[in-house]
Design a protein around this motif. Structure first.
Motif, PDB file in Angstrom:
ATOM      1  N   PHE A 293    -121.451 101.874 -47.063  1.00 28.44           N
ATOM      2  CA  PHE A 293    -122.166 101.172 -45.991  1.00 28.44           C
ATOM      3  C   PHE A 293    -121.155 100.491 -45.061  1.00 28.44           C
ATOM      4  N   MET A 294    -121.684  99.740 -44.091  1.00 28.84           N
ATOM      5  CA  MET A 294    -120.797  98.977 -43.215  1.00 28.84           C
ATOM      6  C   MET A 294    -121.504  97.719 -42.737  1.00 28.84           C
ATOM      7  N   TYR A 295    -120.751  96.855 -42.095  1.00 33.13           N
ATOM      8  CA  TYR A 295    -121.363  95.674 -41.464  1.00 33.13           C
ATOM      9  C   TYR A 295    -120.849  95.567 -40.038  1.00 33.13           C
ATOM     10  N   HIS A 296    -121.702  95.026 -39.173  1.00 35.72           N
ATOM     11  CA  HIS A 296    -121.323  94.845 -37.769  1.00 35.72           C
ATOM     12  C   HIS A 296    -122.305  93.871 -37.132  1.00 35.72           C
ATOM     13  N   PRO A 297    -121.971  93.321 -35.971  1.00 34.41           N
ATOM     14  CA  PRO A 297    -122.866  92.354 -35.334  1.00 34.41           C
ATOM     15  C   PRO A 297    -124.136  93.032 -34.826  1.00 34.41           C
ATOM     16  N   HIS A 298    -125.228  92.300 -34.832  1.00 36.76           N
ATOM     17  CA  HIS A 298    -126.426  92.711 -34.105  1.00 36.76           C
ATOM     18  C   HIS A 298    -126.741  91.582 -33.129  1.00 36.76           C
TER      19      HIS A 298
ATOM     20  N   VAL B 140    -130.380  90.743 -37.608  1.00 43.38           N
ATOM     21  CA  VAL B 140    -130.637  91.100 -36.215  1.00 43.38           C
ATOM     22  C   VAL B 140    -130.944  89.809 -35.453  1.00 43.38           C
ATOM     23  N   GLY B 141    -129.937  89.339 -34.703  1.00 42.28           N
ATOM     24  CA  GLY B 141    -130.046  88.039 -34.030  1.00 42.28           C
ATOM     25  C   GLY B 141    -131.286  87.978 -33.140  1.00 42.28           C
ATOM     26  N   GLY B 142    -132.043  86.901 -33.248  1.00 37.48           N
ATOM     27  CA  GLY B 142    -133.227  86.728 -32.422  1.00 37.48           C
ATOM     28  C   GLY B 142    -134.474  87.359 -33.008  1.00 37.48           C
ATOM     29  N   ILE B 143    -134.303  88.373 -33.864  1.00 35.55           N
ATOM     30  CA  ILE B 143    -135.457  89.082 -34.445  1.00 35.55           C
ATOM     31  C   ILE B 143    -135.700  88.646 -35.881  1.00 35.55           C
ATOM     32  N   THR B 144    -134.647  88.696 -36.703  1.00 32.10           N
ATOM     33  CA  THR B 144    -134.834  88.338 -38.116  1.00 32.10           C
ATOM     34  C   THR B 144    -134.177  87.008 -38.460  1.00 32.10           C
ATOM     35  N   GLN B 145    -133.449  86.423 -37.528  1.00 36.80           N
ATOM     36  CA  GLN B 145    -132.774  85.135 -37.775  1.00 36.80           C
ATOM     37  C   GLN B 145    -132.356  84.552 -36.437  1.00 36.80           C
ATOM     38  N   PRO B 146    -132.139  83.222 -36.382  1.00 37.98           N
ATOM     39  CA  PRO B 146    -131.529  82.674 -35.173  1.00 37.98           C
ATOM     40  C   PRO B 146    -130.083  83.155 -35.075  1.00 37.98           C
TER      41      PRO B 146
ATOM     42  N   VAL C  56    -124.613  89.041 -38.367  1.00 37.02           N
ATOM     43  CA  VAL C  56    -124.053  90.200 -39.065  1.00 37.02           C
ATOM     44  C   VAL C  56    -125.173  91.024 -39.686  1.00 37.02           C
ATOM     45  N   HIS C  57    -125.193  92.299 -39.302  1.00 41.82           N
ATOM     46  CA  HIS C  57    -126.143  93.254 -39.864  1.00 41.82           C
ATOM     47  C   HIS C  57    -125.458  94.034 -40.983  1.00 41.82           C
ATOM     48  N   TRP C  58    -126.151  94.160 -42.124  1.00 42.16           N
ATOM     49  CA  TRP C  58    -125.583  94.845 -43.297  1.00 42.16           C
ATOM     50  C   TRP C  58    -126.150  96.259 -43.303  1.00 42.16           C
ATOM     51  N   HIS C  59    -125.499  97.141 -42.573  1.00 41.21           N
ATOM     52  CA  HIS C  59    -125.978  98.496 -42.277  1.00 41.21           C
ATOM     53  C   HIS C  59    -126.221  99.295 -43.561  1.00 41.21           C
TER      54      HIS C  59
ATOM     55  N   GLN D 118    -119.589  93.026 -28.607  1.00 42.83           N
ATOM     56  CA  GLN D 118    -118.936  92.664 -29.866  1.00 42.83           C
ATOM     57  C   GLN D 118    -118.412  93.894 -30.609  1.00 42.83           C
ATOM     58  N   MET D 119    -119.103  95.018 -30.508  1.00 46.83           N
ATOM     59  CA  MET D 119    -118.573  96.222 -31.158  1.00 46.83           C
ATOM     60  C   MET D 119    -117.441  96.827 -30.338  1.00 46.83           C
ATOM     61  N   ALA D 120    -117.528  96.769 -28.993  1.00 43.48           N
ATOM     62  CA  ALA D 120    -116.424  97.257 -28.153  1.00 43.48           C
ATOM     63  C   ALA D 120    -115.166  96.428 -28.391  1.00 43.48           C
ATOM     64  N   MET D 121    -115.349  95.177 -28.840  1.00 41.54           N
ATOM     65  CA  MET D 121    -114.209  94.300 -29.122  1.00 41.54           C
ATOM     66  C   MET D 121    -113.691  94.472 -30.546  1.00 41.54           C
ATOM     67  N   GLY D 122    -114.353  95.317 -31.354  1.00 44.58           N
ATOM     68  CA  GLY D 122    -113.782  95.651 -32.662  1.00 44.58           C
ATOM     69  C   GLY D 122    -114.425  95.006 -33.862  1.00 44.58           C
ATOM     70  N   MET D 123    -115.628  94.439 -33.696  1.00 49.36           N
ATOM     71  CA  MET D 123    -116.238  93.752 -34.839  1.00 49.36           C
ATOM     72  C   MET D 123    -116.970  94.743 -35.734  1.00 49.36           C
TER      73      MET D 123
END
Ligand SMILES: [Cu+2]
Length: 460
Positions: free
Chosen positions: A166-171, A140-146, A126-129, A177-182
């Motif tokens: 602000f918003m939150y969404h997957p990275h 940011v999965g793989g970059i800032t965390q597993p 989860v990215h905290w935009h 995952q965003m096309a699916m509504g997260m």
């Protein structure tokens, strides 16, 4: 998952009481879940710093618990069912039972701890935009965390440093995952009076989301890049998007974020507003100007503010006309002016219920009762007090009423127009159409002397 009635505040008190025990303090906080797309009443804070809560259009705010001065939330990423409108439910991915996920509301300076449990079939993050935070909390999965594997719970912790929208969404597997509504909203309220953030009487928020769901199906096509067919405010479409109900004279704030693949010019009728903030923070007063439409580009948040001083039912919608209709509105040939009469009789011998569509424009389709595949909404729908509204998608109403009680967000019904204030048919005499007698432009101007380029071997 168990249905919990957290709207009344009683459940919230129970959460706070439960957190007193040492066992509960050590455990992950419970994850409330919503099972409807109804607009929840504002969640008045009962712990932590006070603030004026927002109303999430067709959504809700996630309750929290205080744990030694830290505000603790629990998000669960999971498959959900979301009703876009009665008659059409999509199978999406979201958070805590719905898509979008619940709004997170905190106060500037709050220490925030968010547990994220992954119940999806694949990893997520989860990215905290828009937040200022330690890099390792940026999600940011793989970059800032597993990545968070399926079945695991990760914890994020940071201070909410700046007030704003602000918003939150997957990275993680973002396209899917965003096309699916997260996605979800995040509001950080100011901790004290702020020179650039006014107190308002009503504070609404919602996200713009686009989906490509084939008529008759329920799962979005996740690979679509441009040709989406359902345009939503918080994963709802007209006429099922709740209206924004306010009292005449209220100062109103509307916060909008865009997580679709295109921009949306959001237009409000009957009032002018100013953009008072973005996900970059409050806009300096000298940089604000009046608008009636604000373009919300992809990945942006915009805060509109105005005084609702005109009574009525005012349209509030995306100004892209294809975004105020539902699926099936695209790729249809234009039939305006085509005379079908000879053809219809022949076709009706084979298809008895064949109807002519689009011969006089497409407004007929707002009135027609066409057979549709299951789980599919009409392209243009909704009825008002004067007939078919011929809308869909990103369209709702701002309802301004003199007698709307402070704190009452219920739909007051249709506006009752004062006598003589509605556009009406003219039944008096009409003058004969006057034709202009000026000579046509062609006759006025000298003939064009057309010289073609020479020397290139062309035939002149
Ligand atoms: Cu739009």
């Amino acid at each position: 998952m168990k249905r919990r009635d957290f709207f009344g505040g009683a459940a919230l008190t129970a959460v706070a009481a439960a957190s007193v025990s040492k066992v509960a303090l050590a455990a992950v906080p419970e994850a409330p879940s919503a099972d409807t797309a109804a607009t929840a009443a504002p969640l008045v804070p009962t712990s932590g710093r006070p603030y004026d809560p927002v109303v999430t259009l067709n959504g809700w705010t996630l309750p929290w618990r205080m744990n030694s001065g830290v505000k603790e939330f629990h998000l669960v990423a999971e498959p959900v069912e979301r009703e876009f409108a009665p008659g059409m439910t999509a199978r999406l991915w979201g958070y805590n039972g719905q898509s979008p996920g619940p709004t997170i509301e905190v106060v500037e300076g709050d220490r925030v701890r968010i547990f994220v449990t992954n119940r999806l079939p694949e990893h997520t993050a989860v990215h905290w935009h828009g937040q200022r935070l330690p890099n390792g909390m940026d999600g940011v999965g793989g970059i800032t965390q597993p990545q968070i594997p399926p079945g695991k719970t990760f914890v994020y912790e940071f201070e909410a440093r700046r007030p704003g929208t602000f918003m939150y969404h997957p990275h993680a597997d973002e396209m899917v995952q965003m096309a699916m509504g997260m996605m979800g909203m995040w509001i950080t309220h100011p901790k004290a009076r702020h020179p650039l953030i006014d107190r308002v009487d009503r504070d609404f928020c919602f996200l713009l989301a686009g989906y490509d769901i084939d008529p008759g199906s329920a799962v979005p096509r996740v690979n679509t890049m441009l040709d989406f067919n359902l345009w939503t405010f918080n994963s709802r479409v007209f006429p099922a998007i709740d209206s924004l109900n306010v009292r005449k004279g209220d100062k109103v704030r509307i916060r909008v974020g865009n997580l679709t693949m295109t921009n949306h010019p959001i237009h409000v009728h009957g009032h002018e507003f100013t953009v008072t903030g973005t996900d970059g923070g409050p806009v300096p007063k000298g940089a604000r100007w009046p608008e009636v439409t604000v373009d919300v580009a992809v990945g942006q948040m915009r805060q509109m503010e105005f005084v609702a001083d005109e009574e009525g039912d005012w349209a509030l919608h995306c100004h892209k006309s294809h975004h105020t209709m539902n699926a099936m509105g695209h790729g249809v040939p234009t039939m305006i002016g085509v005379d079908h009469r000879g053809l219809v009789k022949k076709l009706q011998k084979i298809v008895p219920e064949y109807m002519v569509m689009g011969e006089r424009g497409m407004a007929d389709m707002g009135e027609m009762e066409m057979a549709l595949p299951d789980n599919t909404l009409p392209m243009m729908t909704g009825r008002g007090p004067f007939g078919a509204a011929e809308m869909g998608g990103m369209f709702t109403l701002l309802k301004v009423r003199r007698d709307q009680k402070p704190g009452d967000y219920r739909d007051p019904g249709w506006y009752r127009h004062p006598q003589g204030t509605v556009a009406r048919e003219w039944t008096g005499a009409l003058p004969a159409p006057a034709r202009s007698t000026a000579p046509a432009a062609k006759e006025q101007s000298a003939p064009l002397d057309v010289r073609k380029p020479s020397g290139h071997g062309g035939h002149h």
